[in-house]
Write a protein that holds these residues in place. Structure first.
Motif, PDB file in Angstrom:
ATOM      1  N   ILE A   1       0.845  -1.186   0.000  1.00  0.00           N
ATOM      2  CA  ILE A   1       0.000   0.000   0.000  1.00  0.00           C
ATOM      3  C   ILE A   1       0.886   1.243   0.000  1.00  0.00           C
ATOM      4  O   ILE A   1       1.811   1.349   0.794  1.00  0.00           O
ATOM      5  N   ASP A   2       0.590   2.180  -0.889  1.00  0.00           N
ATOM      6  CA  ASP A   2       1.300   3.459  -0.913  1.00  0.00           C
ATOM      7  C   ASP A   2       0.798   4.312   0.237  1.00  0.00           C
ATOM      8  O   ASP A   2      -0.403   4.314   0.541  1.00  0.00           O
ATOM      9  N   VAL A   3       1.697   5.056   0.871  1.00  0.00           N
ATOM     10  CA  VAL A   3       1.356   5.830   2.061  1.00  0.00           C
ATOM     11  C   VAL A   3       1.946   7.231   1.966  1.00  0.00           C
ATOM     12  O   VAL A   3       3.093   7.387   1.572  1.00  0.00           O
ATOM     13  N   HIS A   4       1.136   8.201   2.339  1.00  0.00           N
ATOM     14  CA  HIS A   4       1.617   9.557   2.592  1.00  0.00           C
ATOM     15  C   HIS A   4       1.358   9.803   4.072  1.00  0.00           C
ATOM     16  O   HIS A   4       0.197   9.886   4.491  1.00  0.00           O
ATOM     17  N   ALA A   5       2.422   9.884   4.860  1.00  0.00           N
ATOM     18  CA  ALA A   5       2.298  10.066   6.309  1.00  0.00           C
ATOM     19  C   ALA A   5       2.564  11.525   6.656  1.00  0.00           C
ATOM     20  O   ALA A   5       3.576  12.092   6.243  1.00  0.00           O
ATOM     21  N   HIS A   6       1.652  12.121   7.415  1.00  0.00           N
ATOM     22  CA  HIS A   6       1.721  13.532   7.768  1.00  0.00           C
ATOM     23  C   HIS A   6       1.730  13.709   9.279  1.00  0.00           C
ATOM     24  O   HIS A   6       1.051  12.973   9.998  1.00  0.00           O
ATOM     25  N   SER A   7       2.454  14.724   9.739  1.00  0.00           N
ATOM     26  CA  SER A   7       2.571  14.963  11.178  1.00  0.00           C
ATOM     27  C   SER A   7       1.379  15.715  11.753  1.00  0.00           C
ATOM     28  O   SER A   7       1.283  15.865  12.960  1.00  0.00           O
ATOM     29  N   GLY A   8       0.482  16.169  10.903  1.00  0.00           N
ATOM     30  CA  GLY A   8      -0.679  16.874  11.406  1.00  0.00           C
ATOM     31  C   GLY A   8      -1.691  17.180  10.327  1.00  0.00           C
ATOM     32  O   GLY A   8      -1.470  16.924   9.135  1.00  0.00           O
ATOM     33  N   PRO A   9      -2.817  17.742  10.737  1.00  0.00           N
ATOM     34  CA  PRO A   9      -3.913  18.031   9.819  1.00  0.00           C
ATOM     35  C   PRO A   9      -3.555  18.984   8.681  1.00  0.00           C
ATOM     36  O   PRO A   9      -3.965  18.757   7.537  1.00  0.00           O
ATOM     37  N   ALA A  10      -2.813  20.035   8.964  1.00  0.00           N
ATOM     38  CA  ALA A  10      -2.489  21.005   7.917  1.00  0.00           C
ATOM     39  C   ALA A  10      -1.714  20.347   6.786  1.00  0.00           C
ATOM     40  O   ALA A  10      -1.980  20.610   5.605  1.00  0.00           O
ATOM     41  N   GLU A  11      -0.766  19.490   7.135  1.00  0.00           N
ATOM     42  CA  GLU A  11       0.008  18.775   6.104  1.00  0.00           C
ATOM     43  C   GLU A  11      -0.897  17.895   5.261  1.00  0.00           C
ATOM     44  O   GLU A  11      -0.776  17.845   4.045  1.00  0.00           O
ATOM     45  N   LEU A  12      -1.789  17.150   5.916  1.00  0.00           N
ATOM     46  CA  LEU A  12      -2.674  16.256   5.174  1.00  0.00           C
ATOM     47  C   LEU A  12      -3.590  17.054   4.256  1.00  0.00           C
ATOM     48  O   LEU A  12      -3.770  16.703   3.091  1.00  0.00           O
ATOM     49  N   LEU A  13      -4.167  18.145   4.751  1.00  0.00           N
ATOM     50  CA  LEU A  13      -5.057  18.961   3.929  1.00  0.00           C
ATOM     51  C   LEU A  13      -4.337  19.561   2.730  1.00  0.00           C
ATOM     52  O   LEU A  13      -4.950  19.818   1.694  1.00  0.00           O
ATOM     53  N   ALA A  14      -3.031  19.781   2.844  1.00  0.00           N
ATOM     54  CA  ALA A  14      -2.245  20.355   1.751  1.00  0.00           C
ATOM     55  C   ALA A  14      -1.720  19.303   0.771  1.00  0.00           C
ATOM     56  O   ALA A  14      -1.153  19.653  -0.264  1.00  0.00           O
ATOM     57  N   ASP A  15      -1.917  18.028   1.071  1.00  0.00           N
ATOM     58  CA  ASP A  15      -1.422  16.946   0.212  1.00  0.00           C
ATOM     59  C   ASP A  15      -2.109  17.022  -1.154  1.00  0.00           C
ATOM     60  O   ASP A  15      -3.337  16.995  -1.244  1.00  0.00           O
ATOM     61  N   ALA A  16      -1.330  17.102  -2.200  1.00  0.00           N
ATOM     62  CA  ALA A  16      -1.865  17.209  -3.561  1.00  0.00           C
ATOM     63  C   ALA A  16      -2.662  15.973  -3.965  1.00  0.00           C
ATOM     64  O   ALA A  16      -3.495  16.040  -4.870  1.00  0.00           O
ATOM     65  N   ASP A  17      -2.437  14.835  -3.307  1.00  0.00           N
ATOM     66  CA  ASP A  17      -3.116  13.592  -3.662  1.00  0.00           C
ATOM     67  C   ASP A  17      -4.312  13.270  -2.774  1.00  0.00           C
ATOM     68  O   ASP A  17      -4.853  12.164  -2.845  1.00  0.00           O
ATOM     69  N   VAL A  18      -4.757  14.226  -1.961  1.00  0.00           N
ATOM     70  CA  VAL A  18      -5.834  13.929  -1.013  1.00  0.00           C
ATOM     71  C   VAL A  18      -7.107  13.462  -1.726  1.00  0.00           C
ATOM     72  O   VAL A  18      -7.797  12.574  -1.227  1.00  0.00           O
TER      73      VAL A  18
END
Length: 124
Positions: A30-47
């Motif tokens: 499984i491909d994973v994008h791990a973020h340290s917090g909500p702001a990082e996840l919300l800014a992820d181009a692949d969300v």
């Protein structure tokens, strides 16, 4: 870019948890994008392309349920798994009402997370 069906986003402020989840999921292919917090996840181009999101319920600046509400406000309906240290009946009820597929209490001691992800991603 990762395949949407095989991409999982993680938001957890604990580096050890992020590393462990990323390692376990990558073992499953499984491909994973791990973020340290909500702001990082919300800014992820692949969300918008992700197949699932794993959220910690208690993070600085924004909890997992609020992060999920913000994703939903963007018309993002990806399945969500919530990690918590205190899986009380009240929390489970709030999480379910917010659209969380599964609430798991830390430490993760069995295969429930992987098993659920494989179902969500269509691999089981």
């Amino acid at each position: 870019m990762a395949n949407a069906e095989r991409l999982v986003l993680i938001a957890d402020d604990d580096q050890g948890v992020r590393d462990a989840l990323q390692f376990a999921l990558k073992l499953e292919g499984i491909d994973v994008h791990a973020h340290s917090g909500p702001a990082e996840l919300l800014a992820d181009a692949d969300v918008q392309r992700a197949g699932c999101v794993i959220l910690e319920d208690s993070m600085p600046h924004m909890d997992g349920l609020e992060l999920l509400r913000r994703l939903r406000a963007r018309n993002n309906r990806l399945p969500a798994i919530m990690l918590t240290n205190h899986a009380t009946p009240g929390f489970r009820q709030r999480a379910g009402a917010a659209g969380v597929h599964l609430v798991l209490e830390k430490p993760l001691l069995d295969t429930a997370l992987i098993d659920t992800l494989l179902v969500i991603l269509g691999d089981a």
